[in-house]
Scaffold this motif. Structure first.
Motif, PDB file in Angstrom:
ATOM      1  N   ARG A  21     -42.217   8.195   3.842  1.00  0.00           N
ATOM      2  CA  ARG A  21     -43.216   8.622   4.822  1.00  0.00           C
ATOM      3  C   ARG A  21     -43.171   7.736   6.070  1.00  0.00           C
ATOM      4  O   ARG A  21     -43.314   8.208   7.189  1.00  0.00           O
ATOM      5  CB  ARG A  21     -44.608   8.560   4.180  1.00  0.00           C
ATOM      6  N   LEU A  71     -33.829  10.531   9.454  1.00  0.00           N
ATOM      7  CA  LEU A  71     -35.165  10.364   8.884  1.00  0.00           C
ATOM      8  C   LEU A  71     -36.096  11.480   9.337  1.00  0.00           C
ATOM      9  O   LEU A  71     -36.862  12.042   8.539  1.00  0.00           O
ATOM     10  CB  LEU A  71     -35.732   9.010   9.284  1.00  0.00           C
ATOM     11  N   CYS A  97     -39.613  12.137   7.366  1.00  0.00           N
ATOM     12  CA  CYS A  97     -40.278  10.885   7.722  1.00  0.00           C
ATOM     13  C   CYS A  97     -41.265  11.161   8.862  1.00  0.00           C
ATOM     14  O   CYS A  97     -40.975  11.946   9.768  1.00  0.00           O
ATOM     15  CB  CYS A  97     -39.251   9.842   8.151  1.00  0.00           C
TER      16      CYS A  97
END
Length: 299
Positions: A38, A76, A81
């Motif tokens: 995350r 990412l 993300c």
């Protein structure tokens, strides 16, 4: 809003406002969970122009390649993300800081935060970063004489920099909590409120090769202070430190490297900035390195 899928449901995030929404009525099949953590913190460089005794950052010379870093951010972002946090060392000593922040802002949906001591900020740097950085974290360990003894910089100059940063960015204060700073917590919180900080992040000192970390007595004093805290600025504390405190855990099933990972200035991905475990990011990219790290952690 950016969407992220995980074991707790569908997470929606707006990087401009910081708004988070969790649709936890939905159960997402495991094969659809977002592959990236995350949040990822990234040490752009080990270089710093301060020499704080409790600093955990490595002291050998290293810094990341800008093209590689931009490629990793693209990976990412595509894998779910939500944000990257640039630190160091001191990130404002990284020569292409504005370039990597602009890449994240213009080419990805990642939120960008910076953790800085604040003393190198001026009108020129702010103009270069405005619109490309979503939150700034300024490290402020104690106030007045405490700050000047630990950081060896002018406290009044720091306050001028806080005014400058706060005029253009949402920001918060970080405070390492140890025997030197615990008695200054009320004054640090008042400083945060005076300058309009959105958050005060407490960082109980972690052990390093030079320090033993926070003592049980100081930890108890910090916890007592938190429980009695009446101030307007939101408090946060480093993940993993919950003894004696009630904390909000909005995503309880999203743990380990699914929640967070750290990339050091040599290009090694780790579970945290304090961890000795790690995997070098190779030509196959950061997601492959994260998979190897997860396998290493579960072995």
């Amino acid at each position: 809003m950016k969407r992220r899928f995980g074991p707790d449901g569908v997470h929606l995030f707006d990087r401009s406002t910081g708004l988070n929404m969790l649709i936890d009525e939905v159960r997402i099949p495991r094969h659809q969970w977002s592959a990236a953590p995350r949040q990822v913190s990234i040490a752009l460089t080990n270089t710093c122009d301060l020499a704080c005794s409790y600093c955990y950052a490595p002291k050998h010379r290293a810094q990341l390649s800008t093209p590689q870093l931009c490629h990793w951010m693209d990976e990412l972002d595509g894998a779910g993300c939500l944000g990257v946090g640039f630190g160091g060392g001191e990130p404002t000593l990284y020569g292409r800081l504005a370039d990597v922040c602009a890449h994240a802002a213009e080419r990805t949906q990642l939120a960008v935060t910076l953790t800085t001591h604040g003393h190198r900020w001026d009108a020129e740097l702010i103009a270069r970063l405005r619109g490309a950085v979503h939150f700034v974290r300024v490290s402020v360990d104690g106030v007045g004489a405490t700050y000047e003894r630990l950081r060896r910089r002018s406290f009044e100059t720091l306050r001028e920099r806080l005014e400058l940063i706060g005029s253009s960015f949402a920001f918060g204060l970080n405070c390492v909590v140890n025997a030197d700073t615990v008695d200054d917590l009320t004054a640090v919180a008042e400083l945060a409120a005076w300058h309009g900080a959105a958050e005060l992040l407490l960082l109980p000192e972690s052990p390093t090769v030079r320090t033993t970390g926070i003592t049980a007595r100081v930890a108890a004093q910090m916890e007592e202070w938190v429980l009695a805290y009446p101030g307007p600025v939101r408090l946060a504390i480093s993940e993993g430190w919950t003894a004696g405190l009630t904390v909000a855990i909005p995503l309880p099933r999203e743990a380990g490297t699914r929640s967070y990972a750290h990339v050091d200035a040599t290009g090694t991905v780790r579970p945290s900035s304090y961890s000795t475990a790690g995997q070098a990011i190779g030509a196959d990219g950061i997601l492959a390195a994260l998979e190897r790290l997860a396998a290493q952690e579960s072995a």
